[in-house]
Design an enzyme around this catalytic site. Structure first.
Site, mmCIF file in Angstrom:
data_model
loop_
_atom_site.group_PDB
_atom_site.id
_atom_site.type_symbol
_atom_site.label_atom_id
_atom_site.label_comp_id
_atom_site.label_asym_id
_atom_site.label_seq_id
_atom_site.Cartn_x
_atom_site.Cartn_y
_atom_site.Cartn_z
ATOM 1 N N LYS B 43 -24.544 -37.435 16.749
ATOM 2 C CA LYS B 43 -23.343 -38.093 17.264
ATOM 3 C C LYS B 43 -22.261 -37.025 17.383
ATOM 4 O O LYS B 43 -22.207 -36.089 16.589
ATOM 5 C CB LYS B 43 -22.919 -39.186 16.262
ATOM 6 N N GLY B 70 -15.865 -45.018 20.893
ATOM 7 C CA GLY B 70 -14.941 -43.919 20.655
ATOM 8 C C GLY B 70 -15.681 -42.887 19.835
ATOM 9 O O GLY B 70 -16.910 -42.869 19.822
ATOM 10 N N ASN B 124 -19.296 -32.071 24.176
ATOM 11 C CA ASN B 124 -19.073 -33.351 24.854
ATOM 12 C C ASN B 124 -17.683 -33.315 25.480
ATOM 13 O O ASN B 124 -16.714 -33.770 24.891
ATOM 14 C CB ASN B 124 -19.204 -34.497 23.849
ATOM 15 N N CYS B 127 -16.687 -37.517 27.135
ATOM 16 C CA CYS B 127 -16.605 -38.867 26.598
ATOM 17 C C CYS B 127 -15.427 -39.604 27.234
ATOM 18 O O CYS B 127 -14.280 -39.179 27.123
ATOM 19 C CB CYS B 127 -16.445 -38.834 25.095
ATOM 20 N N GLY B 214 -27.785 -47.342 29.932
ATOM 21 C CA GLY B 214 -28.993 -48.160 30.063
ATOM 22 C C GLY B 214 -29.547 -48.115 31.484
ATOM 23 O O GLY B 214 -29.026 -47.402 32.345
ATOM 24 N N GLY B 240 -29.565 -40.727 31.127
ATOM 25 C CA GLY B 240 -28.999 -41.938 31.709
ATOM 26 C C GLY B 240 -30.095 -42.924 32.069
ATOM 27 O O GLY B 240 -30.841 -42.719 33.028
ATOM 28 N N GLY B 241 -30.224 -43.971 31.263
ATOM 29 C CA GLY B 241 -31.111 -45.069 31.606
ATOM 30 C C GLY B 241 -32.596 -44.804 31.461
ATOM 31 O O GLY B 241 -33.406 -45.570 31.973
ATOM 32 N N GLY B 262 -31.051 -42.622 25.143
ATOM 33 C CA GLY B 262 -30.038 -43.273 24.311
ATOM 34 C C GLY B 262 -30.296 -44.745 24.118
ATOM 35 O O GLY B 262 -30.985 -45.173 23.190
ATOM 36 N N THR B 263 -29.757 -45.551 25.036
ATOM 37 C CA THR B 263 -29.791 -47.006 24.916
ATOM 38 C C THR B 263 -31.198 -47.557 24.671
ATOM 39 O O THR B 263 -31.364 -48.536 23.944
ATOM 40 C CB THR B 263 -29.175 -47.615 26.193
HETATM 41 C C1 LIG Z 1 -23.338 -46.614 21.456
HETATM 42 C C2 LIG Z 1 -23.245 -45.321 22.198
HETATM 43 C C3 LIG Z 1 -22.556 -44.239 21.643
HETATM 44 C C4 LIG Z 1 -22.466 -43.029 22.313
HETATM 45 N N1 LIG Z 1 -21.808 -41.981 21.738
HETATM 46 C C5 LIG Z 1 -21.775 -40.782 22.362
HETATM 47 C C6 LIG Z 1 -21.186 -39.644 21.736
HETATM 48 O O1 LIG Z 1 -20.702 -39.699 20.602
HETATM 49 N N2 LIG Z 1 -21.178 -38.483 22.413
HETATM 50 C C7 LIG Z 1 -21.741 -38.334 23.661
HETATM 51 O O2 LIG Z 1 -21.730 -37.240 24.205
HETATM 52 N N3 LIG Z 1 -22.314 -39.400 24.276
HETATM 53 C C8 LIG Z 1 -22.349 -40.608 23.651
HETATM 54 N N4 LIG Z 1 -22.963 -41.669 24.267
HETATM 55 C C9 LIG Z 1 -23.568 -41.494 25.600
HETATM 56 C C10 LIG Z 1 -25.048 -41.194 25.510
HETATM 57 O O3 LIG Z 1 -25.287 -39.988 24.812
HETATM 58 C C11 LIG Z 1 -25.692 -41.111 26.903
HETATM 59 O O4 LIG Z 1 -25.069 -40.073 27.622
HETATM 60 C C12 LIG Z 1 -25.535 -42.405 27.692
HETATM 61 O O5 LIG Z 1 -25.668 -43.523 26.838
HETATM 62 C C13 LIG Z 1 -26.540 -42.507 28.841
HETATM 63 O O6 LIG Z 1 -27.863 -42.513 28.371
HETATM 64 P P1 LIG Z 1 -28.717 -43.862 28.110
HETATM 65 O O7 LIG Z 1 -28.617 -44.691 29.340
HETATM 66 O O8 LIG Z 1 -30.107 -43.370 27.816
HETATM 67 O O9 LIG Z 1 -28.108 -44.532 26.920
HETATM 68 C C14 LIG Z 1 -23.064 -42.895 23.598
HETATM 69 C C15 LIG Z 1 -23.750 -43.974 24.153
HETATM 70 C C16 LIG Z 1 -23.851 -45.184 23.493
HETATM 71 C C17 LIG Z 1 -24.592 -46.315 24.123
#
Ligand SMILES: Cc1cc2nc3c(=O)[nH]c(=O)nc-3n(C[C@H](O)[C@H](O)[C@H](O)COP(=O)(O)O)c2cc1C
Ligand code: FES
Lengths: 63, 311
Positions: B43, B70, B124, B127, B214, B240-241, B262-263
């Site tokens: 994170k 956040g 990052n 964000c 997602g 992403g997704g 991620g998701t």
């Molecule tokens: C609950 C949550 C918390 C996240 N926290 C961070 C973070 O702290 N730093 C960051 O660079 N991206 C963060 N992301 C973004 C993810 O790293 C990723 O870029 C984004 O969710 C797209 O990928 P996914 O569709 O596989 O989830 C977060 C995403 C989610 C859903």
């Protein structure tokens, strides 16, 4: 919960409360399930999924 | 046997699959073995203590989710004392995601992380929640160049830069990061979005706006991965997704050298392991000996005209 907290304080009875919050991961990873708690050092966020779901009644805040 | 190993600059990964920042932590070790991952990604941490955003912090929307977590952070000291020793028991590289409110702040935090056990820095700069109305360094090439330049001077560790999809010209931002010294790009973070509960008239997130992630995000960040891979000579890590091996293959064909998930981990905590196994099976079926052959292997190459594509 506020009523229970008041009664607990007045009658000197310790209590616990089970809390809810939306969860995404359930494993303590995403920090979406936080609630606020009053501690000696100020207000603290705790995760319901991993630090809870049962907390000390007198520390729980209703927001 | 398929060779799943990939190289991201000087770093060798056993396979191209790793978590996306913010969706991975110690707790997942109860479900999967971290030794099977290509890398571990933390994170995002900040130098200072941060509380994060008001609740509700997540909401479901169609084939996606919104989050406005956040960056709650117990500070870099807490990370070094508690999280770092935990991750050192695993053999795959640890990628530490960092953020700061200023370019100098980014330089300060990476200096504190010049430690054994920290294999890679992921900046990052994308964000969308932390800065007012979703503004972030990575929205503009100029601010990207400044922050990446300061980071490059402040650390000798491999430097990955995570871009935002909330940018009008992500290829220009990608080039700015490359020119300022990034070793790889992560494409991308979440898209700024929102939803409203029509029964209560309230926004579904306490913060009103949040990041979309997602399956619904995939075609957009896939397109951006393609644009960035075309624009730079450093490796691009797609994000992403992604929830299946086929999703990961798509990203690699579009030019990604590795992927982040991620998701999907929230839906199925074993997702990353399933994708790794699925990639091996996919390559087997296609007679591909080394997975890195997939990178940029889209038929016709990476050079379709964007102008024509939009017609
Ligand atoms: C609950 C949550 C918390 C996240 N926290 C961070 C973070 O702290 N730093 C960051 O660079 N991206 C963060 N992301 C973004 C993810 O790293 C990723 O870029 C984004 O969710 C797209 O990928 P996914 O569709 O596989 O989830 C977060 C995403 C989610 C859903
Ligand atoms: S649900 Fe993710 S931290 Fe509790």
């Amino acid at each position: 919960m506020l009523l229970m907290q008041r009664l607990g304080r007045e009658l000197g009875i310790a209590g616990e409360v089970a809390m809810e919050q939306q969860m995404a991961c359930g494993l303590g990873m995403c920090f979406c399930c936080v609630r606020s708690f009053q501690t000696a050092d100020g207000i603290e966020s705790r995760r319901v999924c991993i630090e809870g779901p049962v907390f000390k009644l007198d520390e729980a805040l209703s927001w | 046997m398929v060779d799943l190993a990939v190289k991201i600059g000087n770093v060798s990964l056993a396979n191209p699959v790793m978590p996306a920042s913010g969706t991975f932590a110690e707790g997942l070790a109860q479900v999967i073995s971290f030794d099977q991952l290509g890398a571990m990604v933390t994170k995002t941490i900040t130098a200072e203590l941060r509380g994060g955003n008001p609740t509700p912090r997540v909401a479901e929307v169609g084939q996606a989710m919104l989050n406005s977590i956040g960056i709650p952070s117990k500070g870099v000291g807490y990370f070094i004392e508690h999280a770092l020793p935990f991750y050192q028991q695993f053999k795959c590289p640890l990628v530490v995601s960092v953020s700061a409110p200023t370019a100098d702040g980014f330089a300060d935090i990476v200096q504190l992380l010049d430690l054994p056990g920290v294999s890679i820095i992921e900046a990052n700069i994308s964000c969308p929640n932390i800065e007012e109305d979703g503004n972030a360094f990575a929205m503009q090439p100029r601010s990207t160049a400044i922050v990446v330049g300061k980071l490059r001077k402040a650390t000798n560790k491999p430097l990955w830069v995570k871009l935002t999809p909330n940018s009008t010209d992500i290829a220009a931002v990608a080039r700015a990061a490359e020119n300022a010294g990034a070793d790889a790009l992560v494409v991308a973070n979440t898209i700024l979005a929102m939803s409203i509960d029509v029964e209560t008239f309230r926004p579904t997130l306490g913060n009103i706006m949040g990041g979309l992630s997602g399956p619904a995000l995939k075609p957009i960040t896939l397109r951006m991965t393609y644009q960035c891979a075309k624009a730079v000579n450093i490796p691009v890590i797609g994000c992403g997704g992604i929830s299946t091996a086929e999703d990961a293959v798509e990203y690699m064909l579009a030019g990604a050298s590795a992927v982040q998930i991620g998701t999907a981990t929230f839906v199925r905590p074993r997702s990353m392991i399933d994708v790794i196994e699925g990639l091996a099976a996919f390559c087997d079926r296609k007679g591909i000996k080394r997975i890195d052959e997939l990178t940029g292997a889209m038929a016709g190459g990476l050079h379709v005209s964007e102008f024509e594509a939009a017609q």
